[in-house]
Design a protein around this motif. Structure first.
Motif, PDB file in Angstrom:
ATOM      1  N   ASP A 255      50.793  -4.006 -63.511  1.00  0.00           N
ATOM      2  CA  ASP A 255      51.045  -5.312 -64.130  1.00  0.00           C
ATOM      3  C   ASP A 255      52.413  -5.860 -63.741  1.00  0.00           C
ATOM      4  N   ILE A 256      53.400  -4.971 -63.609  1.00  0.00           N
ATOM      5  CA  ILE A 256      54.748  -5.404 -63.205  1.00  0.00           C
ATOM      6  C   ILE A 256      54.711  -5.927 -61.784  1.00  0.00           C
ATOM      7  N   HIS A 257      53.998  -5.217 -60.909  1.00  0.00           N
ATOM      8  CA  HIS A 257      53.903  -5.663 -59.516  1.00  0.00           C
ATOM      9  C   HIS A 257      53.219  -7.024 -59.414  1.00  0.00           C
ATOM     10  N   MET A 258      52.198  -7.253 -60.244  1.00  0.00           N
ATOM     11  CA  MET A 258      51.461  -8.513 -60.166  1.00  0.00           C
ATOM     12  C   MET A 258      52.192  -9.656 -60.865  1.00  0.00           C
ATOM     13  N   ILE A 259      52.701  -9.386 -62.070  1.00  0.00           N
ATOM     14  CA  ILE A 259      53.288 -10.464 -62.875  1.00  0.00           C
ATOM     15  C   ILE A 259      54.749 -10.724 -62.508  1.00  0.00           C
ATOM     16  N   ASP A 260      55.552  -9.672 -62.516  1.00  0.00           N
ATOM     17  CA  ASP A 260      56.991  -9.853 -62.292  1.00  0.00           C
ATOM     18  C   ASP A 260      57.347 -10.021 -60.815  1.00  0.00           C
ATOM     19  N   GLN A 261      56.641  -9.288 -59.949  1.00  0.00           N
ATOM     20  CA  GLN A 261      56.977  -9.336 -58.528  1.00  0.00           C
ATOM     21  C   GLN A 261      56.058 -10.241 -57.716  1.00  0.00           C
ATOM     22  N   GLY A 262      54.999 -10.721 -58.348  1.00  0.00           N
ATOM     23  CA  GLY A 262      54.139 -11.701 -57.695  1.00  0.00           C
ATOM     24  C   GLY A 262      53.225 -11.160 -56.610  1.00  0.00           C
ATOM     25  N   PHE A 263      53.006  -9.827 -56.579  1.00  0.00           N
ATOM     26  CA  PHE A 263      52.080  -9.262 -55.599  1.00  0.00           C
ATOM     27  C   PHE A 263      50.641  -9.527 -56.053  1.00  0.00           C
ATOM     28  N   GLU A 264      49.807 -10.014 -55.147  1.00  0.00           N
ATOM     29  CA  GLU A 264      48.400 -10.179 -55.488  1.00  0.00           C
ATOM     30  C   GLU A 264      47.731  -8.814 -55.560  1.00  0.00           C
ATOM     31  N   LYS A 265      46.722  -8.732 -56.409  1.00  0.00           N
ATOM     32  CA  LYS A 265      46.033  -7.451 -56.594  1.00  0.00           C
ATOM     33  C   LYS A 265      45.501  -6.908 -55.275  1.00  0.00           C
ATOM     34  N   GLN A 266      44.951  -7.781 -54.432  1.00  0.00           N
ATOM     35  CA  GLN A 266      44.386  -7.332 -53.168  1.00  0.00           C
ATOM     36  C   GLN A 266      45.447  -6.727 -52.262  1.00  0.00           C
ATOM     37  N   ARG A 267      46.635  -7.281 -52.306  1.00  0.00           N
ATOM     38  CA  ARG A 267      47.739  -6.736 -51.506  1.00  0.00           C
ATOM     39  C   ARG A 267      48.091  -5.330 -51.977  1.00  0.00           C
ATOM     40  N   ILE A 268      48.108  -5.145 -53.291  1.00  0.00           N
ATOM     41  CA  ILE A 268      48.407  -3.826 -53.854  1.00  0.00           C
ATOM     42  C   ILE A 268      47.322  -2.828 -53.469  1.00  0.00           C
ATOM     43  N   LEU A 269      46.063  -3.253 -53.582  1.00  0.00           N
ATOM     44  CA  LEU A 269      44.957  -2.363 -53.240  1.00  0.00           C
ATOM     45  C   LEU A 269      44.966  -1.985 -51.759  1.00  0.00           C
ATOM     46  N   GLN A 270      45.326  -2.930 -50.907  1.00  0.00           N
ATOM     47  CA  GLN A 270      45.419  -2.622 -49.478  1.00  0.00           C
ATOM     48  C   GLN A 270      46.496  -1.576 -49.224  1.00  0.00           C
ATOM     49  N   GLY A 271      47.618  -1.699 -49.940  1.00  0.00           N
ATOM     50  CA  GLY A 271      48.686  -0.709 -49.801  1.00  0.00           C
ATOM     51  C   GLY A 271      48.252   0.660 -50.298  1.00  0.00           C
ATOM     52  N   ILE A 272      47.546   0.675 -51.426  1.00  0.00           N
ATOM     53  CA  ILE A 272      47.043   1.940 -51.967  1.00  0.00           C
ATOM     54  C   ILE A 272      46.065   2.579 -50.994  1.00  0.00           C
ATOM     55  N   ARG A 273      45.188   1.767 -50.417  1.00  0.00           N
ATOM     56  CA  ARG A 273      44.226   2.316 -49.451  1.00  0.00           C
ATOM     57  C   ARG A 273      44.947   2.903 -48.239  1.00  0.00           C
ATOM     58  N   ARG A 274      45.957   2.205 -47.753  1.00  0.00           N
ATOM     59  CA  ARG A 274      46.688   2.668 -46.576  1.00  0.00           C
ATOM     60  C   ARG A 274      47.404   3.994 -46.857  1.00  0.00           C
ATOM     61  N   LEU A 275      47.983   4.123 -48.067  1.00  0.00           N
ATOM     62  CA  LEU A 275      48.784   5.297 -48.386  1.00  0.00           C
ATOM     63  C   LEU A 275      47.938   6.468 -48.882  1.00  0.00           C
ATOM     64  N   TYR A 276      46.994   6.178 -49.780  1.00  0.00           N
ATOM     65  CA  TYR A 276      46.312   7.263 -50.495  1.00  0.00           C
ATOM     66  C   TYR A 276      44.871   7.514 -50.052  1.00  0.00           C
ATOM     67  N   ILE A 277      44.356   6.674 -49.174  1.00  0.00           N
ATOM     68  CA  ILE A 277      42.997   6.884 -48.657  1.00  0.00           C
ATOM     69  C   ILE A 277      43.075   7.151 -47.156  1.00  0.00           C
ATOM     70  N   ASP A 278      43.358   6.095 -46.394  1.00  0.00           N
ATOM     71  CA  ASP A 278      43.418   6.238 -44.938  1.00  0.00           C
ATOM     72  C   ASP A 278      44.537   7.174 -44.503  1.00  0.00           C
ATOM     73  N   GLY A 279      45.652   7.142 -45.228  1.00  0.00           N
ATOM     74  CA  GLY A 279      46.797   7.975 -44.857  1.00  0.00           C
ATOM     75  C   GLY A 279      46.597   9.459 -45.075  1.00  0.00           C
ATOM     76  N   LEU A 280      45.596   9.824 -45.848  1.00  0.00           N
ATOM     77  CA  LEU A 280      45.340  11.239 -46.128  1.00  0.00           C
ATOM     78  C   LEU A 280      44.263  11.842 -45.233  1.00  0.00           C
ATOM     79  N   LYS A 281      43.522  10.987 -44.532  1.00  0.00           N
ATOM     80  CA  LYS A 281      42.403  11.482 -43.736  1.00  0.00           C
ATOM     81  C   LYS A 281      42.863  12.374 -42.576  1.00  0.00           C
ATOM     82  N   VAL A 282      42.031  13.342 -42.301  1.00  0.00           N
ATOM     83  CA  VAL A 282      42.306  14.234 -41.153  1.00  0.00           C
ATOM     84  C   VAL A 282      42.295  13.402 -39.885  1.00  0.00           C
ATOM     85  N   LYS A 283      43.345  13.545 -39.099  1.00  0.00           N
ATOM     86  CA  LYS A 283      43.458  12.764 -37.849  1.00  0.00           C
ATOM     87  C   LYS A 283      42.612  13.410 -36.755  1.00  0.00           C
TER      88      LYS A 283
END
Length: 201
Positions: free
Chosen positions: A173-201
């Motif tokens: 909520d702080i990222h969306m309301i106070d910092q103005g990040f759109e939810k989709q931007r946050i989800l893309q970052g989460i996917r990059r770090l915690y989904i795609d970033g963890l996959k076996v290369k």
């Protein structure tokens, strides 16, 4: 419909009726005030139409009551995600994880900011130990453990990775309301770090 409602009410004990009134009153006040900081037990008692003695017999302080409010508010989300996971049991654990995170983010966006504030304000508990985050932590840990068992991800410290993910979601909520990040931007970052970033290369 009115008769059915009255019939249901008659089946409930007086204690349960009062409990529901208290939970609903607290929820209403938390929404009005954007959290628990400006809400007290007297206000809750008055809004619920329940005597303070009855209120304090069930809840010794507002934080105890807040835990039950969060539990009741989040139970539909838990049920929804459990059903989704059962219906998509064949999906890869990492994709299940990302879908759970998406549903969680949608829920917090809808309930923000009051539910996030209440969850953060539960003193006497370690950070992110409200019912909302306990359920989410357990779910994410289980899915990451399955992903590691399936050799989908690198060998990682799963417990710490989950805590890092919880910290990100905890401040959604702080990222969306106070910092103005759109939810989709946050989800893309989460996917990059915690989904795609963890996959076996």
């Amino acid at each position: 419909m009115k008769e059915a409602t009255q019939s249901t009410s008659l089946k409930l004990s007086r204690e349960e009726v009062n409990r529901r009134k208290i939970i609903q009153a607290a929820r209403t006040l938390f929404i009005q005030h954007g959290g628990i900081q400006d809400v007290n037990m007297h206000q809750i008692s008055k809004t619920a139409g329940v005597g303070q003695a009855s209120l304090y017999r069930r809840y010794s302080e507002i934080n105890d009551l807040s835990i039950d409010v969060v539990k009741e508010e989040c139970q539909p989300l838990f049920d929804q995600m459990d059903q989704w996971l059962k219906a998509h049991v064949e999906a890869q654990p990492l994709e299940q994880l990302y879908s759970v995170v998406e549903q969680f983010a949608d829920f917090l966006e809808m309930k923000s900011p009051w539910l996030c504030h209440v969850s953060r304000s539960l003193t006497g508990h370690r950070p992110m130990q409200s019912p909302l985050y306990v359920w989410m932590r357990n779910c994410c840990q289980r899915l990451l453990e399955q992903a590691q068992k399936n050799n989908e991800i690198e060998e990682i410290d799963i417990a710490y990775t989950v805590e890092a993910l919880m910290s990100t979601l905890h401040n959604l909520d702080i990222h969306m309301i106070d910092q103005g990040f759109e939810k989709q931007r946050i989800l893309q970052g989460i996917r990059r770090l915690y989904i795609d970033g963890l996959k076996v290369k």
